[in-house]
Design an enzyme around this catalytic site. Structure first.
Site: not given
Ligand code: S3P
Length: 430
Positions: A19, A119, A318, A391
């Protein structure tokens, strides 16, 4: 979705594209010159939101069954949007796109669904404002909807209070449009896909890791042009995580998951599985466009408890919901701490995980920055309140496979956010 316990998951599967890398491929491809072709792109709702936003910004993006073609217009080729940019449920879209929009000579607004709009965005508003950006929370609550107008960006050094790849990437992307070097230091290294990929696209970007602490710094120089790339997206370890857990927990199972990204900034789960006594073997380890990948062989194991804390947390943030399910089935008490970031994900995951584990009969206590899971009690079927968090829906689908009685996952459609084929992949293992 209703699920019950099973035995003997067997077979070879692949999981959808990563992703984080899929989002970045659209974003970087759009602001690069020429065509970027992306194979194994994740067609989940979050990444589709990113595609839609860049189409609204004037980028032609073609989708076929096997790939996505982005007709990038260069660093200064985005067009003013004619309407508000809809970021859906996606924190990555919101925060990274804000960094890019901060450097544009036009106004933009972005907004998402109820979860996204609750958020925290102060974490990007603050550093972007320090850089000279004009970004504000329209409702003045430090959340989206966000309003961004043109500003003259200058390079800063930012000491981020959180290890967040979204914050780091937002600042580095704004740094492409600044007048001098921009750098970000984070308390522990978060996922580094932005650093690896922007380098491939031609940016002058560097990373250093302090020897005496866990701190990590990434720096970027202003850039005149990025260039389109060919990207083969590895399988998402965050999606593989559910099948890793299923393979370990469901009796008489053996699952081979092919082509999974095992970038060390993402692969904390593998270390935790090893610490818990999981039978996991990495096969065919190789590197694909700077990203390490492997096939992961998982066999049913007797798990025991562990403690998860410190700088491994960003590398498995995650995966904590599914790790909590594994801990509930393991012998002994598992402690998860230093994970307060869980509270600001798609749901407050300390609350959603502990509430749902409690309803399945697990002895668990929520703490300020994690949870204490006293494992080993048999789980019983329950109604799972996902709060539309993908999730949570997937993690508790795994819990259902080892629970006594039926489990009902409410609003399981939210799984489309990151893994539309989740239940189809399961069918292949029956
Ligand atoms: C992500 C970073 C993470 C993760 C999110 C995807 C990204 O968040 O939890 O699902 O693609 O940079 P944080 O970096 O804010 O912890």
């Amino acid at each position: 979705m209703e699920l019950c316990s099973i035995n003997g998951l067997k077979g070879t599967i692949t999981v959808p594209g990563d992703k984080s890398i899929s989002h970045r491929s659209i974003m970087f491809g759009s602001i690069a010159k020429g065509i970027t072709e992306v194979e194994n792109f994740l067609k989940g709702a979050d990444c589709r939101a990113t595609i839609q936003c860049f189409r609204t910004l004037g980028i032609e993006i073609e989708e076929s069954k096997s790939s996505v073609l982005i007709h990038g217009k260069g660093l200064h080729g985005l067009m003013p949007p004619t309407h508000i940019l809809d970021v859906g449920n996606s924190g990555t879209t919101t925060r990274l796109l804000s960094g890019i929009l901060a450097g544009q000579p036009f106004d933009s607004k972005l907004s998402g669904d109820a979860s996204l709009n609750a958020r925290p965005m102060k974490r990007i508003i603050e550093p972007l404002t320090q850089m000279g950006a004009n970004i504000s929370s329209i409702l003045r609550n430090d959340c989206a909807p966000l309003y961004i107008t043109p500003g003259n960006l200058h390079g800063i050094h930012y000491n981020s209070p959180v290890a967040s790849a979204q914050v780091k990437s937002c600042i580095l992307l704004a740094g492409l449009y600044a007048d001098s070097e921009t750098s970000v230091t984070e308390p522990s290294l978060s996922r580094n896909h932005t650093e690896l990929m922007l380098k491939e696209f031609g940016a002058d970007i560097r990373s250093t890791h302090a020897l005496s602490s866990t701190q990590a710094t990434a720096s970027i120089l202003p850039c005149t042009e990025l260039y389109g790339q060919h990207i083969l997206v590895p399988g998402d370890i965050s999606s593989a995580a559910y099948f890793i857990a299923a393979g370990l927990l469901v009796p008489d199972s053996e699952i081979l998951i092919q082509n999974v990204g095992i970038n060390p900034t993402r692969a904390g789960l593998l270390k935790v599985c090893e610490d818990m006594g999981g039978d996991i073997t990495l096969l065919n380890e190789r590197t694909q466009a700077g990203e390490p990948i492997a096939d992961i062989l998982v066999r049913t194991s007797t798990l025991h408890s562990t403690t998860i804390e410190g700088d491994i947390i960003p590398a498995l943030i995650d995966e904590i919901p599914v790790i909590a399910v594994m801990a509930a089935a393991a012998e002994g008490t598992t402690i998860i701490r230093d994970a307060a970031e869980l509270k600001v994900k798609e749901s407050d995951r300390i609350e959603t995980v502990t509430d749902n584990l409690l309803s399945m009969g697990c002895n668990v206590t929520a703490t300020e920055d994690g949870m204490i899971i006293r494992g080993g009690c048999p789980l019983k079927g329950a109604v799972i309140h996902t709060l539309f968090d993908h999730r949570i829906a997937m993690a508790f689908s795994i819990a259902a496979l080892i629970a006594d009685g039926n489990t009902k996952i409410l609003d399981s459609k939210c799984i489309d956010i990151s893994y539309p084929e989740f239940y189809d992949t399961f069918e292949k293992l029956l």
